[in-house]
Design an enzyme around this catalytic site. Structure first.
Site, short mmCIF file in Angstrom:
data_model
loop_
_atom_site.label_atom_id
_atom_site.label_comp_id
_atom_site.label_asym_id
_atom_site.label_seq_id
_atom_site.Cartn_x
_atom_site.Cartn_y
_atom_site.Cartn_z
N SER A 132 0.76 -1.20 -0.12
CA SER A 132 -0.16 -0.05 -0.05
C SER A 132 0.86 1.23 -0.10
O SER A 132 2.00 1.21 0.38
CB SER A 132 -1.08 0.07 1.22
OG SER A 132 -0.21 0.20 2.16
N GLN A 133 0.20 2.43 -0.25
CA GLN A 133 0.87 3.55 -0.11
C GLN A 133 1.40 3.98 1.07
O GLN A 133 2.59 4.57 1.42
CB GLN A 133 -0.06 4.84 -1.04
CG GLN A 133 0.78 6.21 -1.03
CD GLN A 133 2.06 6.00 -2.14
OE1 GLN A 133 2.02 5.15 -3.00
NE2 GLN A 133 3.08 6.69 -1.74
#
Length: 632
Positions: free
Chosen positions: A246-247
């Protein structure tokens, strides 16, 4: 035929016996069955005995109470749930034991939380003290609990379906009690920006009965084993394609990225979190009525469902479960597959002899228990008691310390004054040095010879007549590093005796011994017991000095000869023709201010050929001057 875990045939249930008790730890104190009463359902608590609610609001208040939280934590640790009256008695006893220790202005909520944690810790310690020996072999538990039905049928049910804290010996009783009852589950899955959630009825309802044998109308079909009551799926852009992760995780590891894609992914994470929490708020009433809440989420995504202000699912809720098997991308079809995996019974067919052989092989594969380590307290050596010294002994020790310091540092003048005053009281010059001083030599002469002070050694030999034949104490290997290469003393075999002459480090001290042996040969056995190799007279010293001077002079002459041979011979300088300069025809006033340089005056009036020759001669002389400077 596939069997549903909540609708097993009664004949099969009556023939079942627990299968894999060999892999189960020692049975704990049996806890009361929480789902066997008729009150179990959407308005009853599965952890607190006898807790029945009339509406959802009352049920919510109960889940937030200390009584419920204590029972959840206790059952999770393998303990036994208590009634509301018993919990009140426990709290009262705890308050009596710590009365007066808490601050009067402390927050009540923090005090309640501390009370619950304290009670749970006490229950843990009590269970640990009554637990069996820790040396028993550790047995791994599988995610499936197996039951045997003679002659050759086994069924398996996931342990996560049963209530938390129930020992395996009670699984069969609980499996019988959960048949044909209405129950619902909530299942949520989130990964890679994909979310899937559903509220599902997981138990089959009773089939409709016929009114009479004469009515042969079309009968209603029984409902299926499971039924999806509510479902929702959505997707947000949170991960970079083909990169994974994920970011938020990338920002925590490498710092926040500033690209447009990173900003979109951060927005997607926030939107996904808000969408899930809004959905949970919409399904709040249904979630409070669910028997189990299954969540598939990583550590970061798991925070979406709990541990925030106004959360619907409490962090310590006993209904929370994780999927005990691998799952794929969150979709509605994957939720259905996981539900089917959880509710369908696993079956196998082994005879009792084969099962017995499996149990024996499994027990034989377990590592043997290690014997309990026996702690033996180390016996510390008794500390020696300090010896109390008398005043006379303290004065004597102080005198010896001062005497050894002056001899070791070569302070001859203070030593003479001190010896004239205290020498006789210390036992004379050959008195053995006391052991308590820590000195490795036996006499003052040995200390002075080892320290390299020729003047102190000469004073001890010539004036005080110190004995040079006393042996140095054996076992002092640190004396072996003396300068034997320049020593005239003979090499000693390992373990041989040594004297003061043998431990000297400098030639000056050795000369003192040899000179004294030459001047006073009758004082001691210099060449035998004292181990002095030879005497040294004034004539021998002068002869040695002359030889040394001659050798140095010869070395200097050899160096000069070598330098003369390597020095190049000077070349003869060519004579230059003297040419009278031509008088200048120009006016005197036309000369440049400051006059002309010497180089210009030397070649003035010469032809170009002569000027070139003079310039070559000047360069040759400059080169010769540089070579002479290098040769020096």
């Amino acid at each position: 035929m596939a069997l549903h875990v909540y609708s097993l045939p009664e004949s099969l249930l009556d023939s079942l016996t627990p299968r894999n008790l060999v892999a189960d730890p020692q049975p704990r104190t049996p806890s009361p069955t929480v789902a066997s009463t008729s009150t179990t359902g959407s308005r009853a608590c599965n952890f607190c005995n006898g807790a029945v609610f009339t509406d959802v609001e009352e049920q919510r208040q109960h889940y937030r109470s200390d009584w419920h939280r204590y029972n959840v934590k206790t059952r999770a640790n393998g303990g036994q749930a208590v009634s509301e009256l018993e919990f009140a008695n426990l709290v009262d006893a705890l308050e009596d034991s710590i009365s007066g220790s808490a601050s009067e202005d402390s927050d009540s909520e923090e005090s309640d939380e501390d009370a619950v944690d304290t009670l749970v810790s006490k229950a843990k310690r009590k269970n640990r003290s009554t637990s069996p020996s820790q040396n028993a072999p550790t047995m791994q538990q599988s995610a499936v609990a197996w039951f045997h039905s003679p002659p050759a049928t086994q069924i398996g049910v996931y342990r996560a379906i049963f209530n938390t804290g129930v020992p395996q010996s009670e699984y069969l009783a609980e499996l019988k009690d959960i048949q044909h009852t209405e129950r619902t589950w909530a299942m949520f899955m989130v990964a890679g920006g994909h979310f899937a959630g559903a509220i599902i009825r997981v138990s089959r309802e009773t089939e409709p009965e016929e009114d009479g044998p004469q009515k042969k109308k079309k009968q209603k079909k029984p409902k299926t084993d499971t039924e999806v009551l509510k479902h929702k799926t959505f997707h947000r852009y949170t991960t970079r394609r083909k990169q994974g992760g994920s970011q938020g995780l990338n920002d925590n590891a490498k710092g926040p990225a500033k690209s447009a894609g990173a900003m979109l992914r951060r927005y997607g994470e926030q939107a996904l979190r808000d969408d899930i929490r809004n959905l949970l708020q919409e399904w709040a009433d249904d979630l409070y009525a669910c028997e189990r809440i299954w969540i598939r989420a990583t550590g970061t995504n798991r925070k979406i469902f709990m541990d925030y202000d106004g959360c619907v699912i409490e962090k310590g809720d006993g209904r929370l479960r994780t999927f005990p098997f691998p799952t794929r991308r969150p979709t509605l079809s994957e939720v259905g597959r996981c539900l089917m995996e959880l509710t369908r019974v696993k079956t196998s067919h082994f005879t009792e002899e084969a099962l017995r052989a499996q149990d024996e092989a499994y027990l034989a594969s377990l590592p043997k228990p290690k014997p309990a380590p026996v702690f033996v307290a180390p016996t510390l050596p008794a500390k020696p008691k300090p010896v109390k010294l008398s005043k006379e002994e303290e004065i004597l020790r102080d005198k010896w310390s001062r005497l050894l310091e002056m001899v070791g540092k070569g302070r001859l003048e203070p030593l003479k004054t001190f010896w004239e005053r205290e020498g006789e009281g210390l036992g004379g010059v050959d008195a053995p040095i006391p052991v308590w001083t820590g000195e490795k030599r036996a006499t003052l002469l040995q200390v002075a010879a080892r320290s390299g002070h020729d003047d102190v050694t000469e004073w001890l030999l010539e004036t005080l007549h110190a004995d040079p034949t006393i042996d140095v104490p054996l076992g002092r290997m640190e004396d072996a590093d003396s300068d034997d290469s320049a020593s005239d003393a003979p090499k000693l075999p390992k373990g041989g005796r040594r004297t003061a002459y043998d431990i000297t480090r400098s030639r000056a001290v050795r000369d003192v011994f040899r000179r004294c042996a030459g001047v006073h040969p009758e004082w001691w056995d210099w060449f035998g017991a004292a181990r002095v190799p030879s005497a040294l007279s004034k004539e021998m010293e002068d002869e040695r000095d002359d030889k040394k001077k001659t050798r140095r002079k010869g070395l200097k002459d050899k160096v000069k000869e070598r330098e003369a041979k390597t020095k190049p011979a000077p070349e003869a300088e060519p004579e230059l023709p003297i040419v009278a300069p031509k008088p200048s025809s120009g006016p005197i006033g036309s000369q440049r201010l400051g006059g002309s340089s010497g180089a210009t005056e030397g070649v003035a009036g010469l032809t170009p050929e002569m000027r070139a020759k003079v310039e070559r001669e000047r360069r040759a002389r400059a080169a010769e001057a540089r070579l002479k400077g290098l040769a020096k």
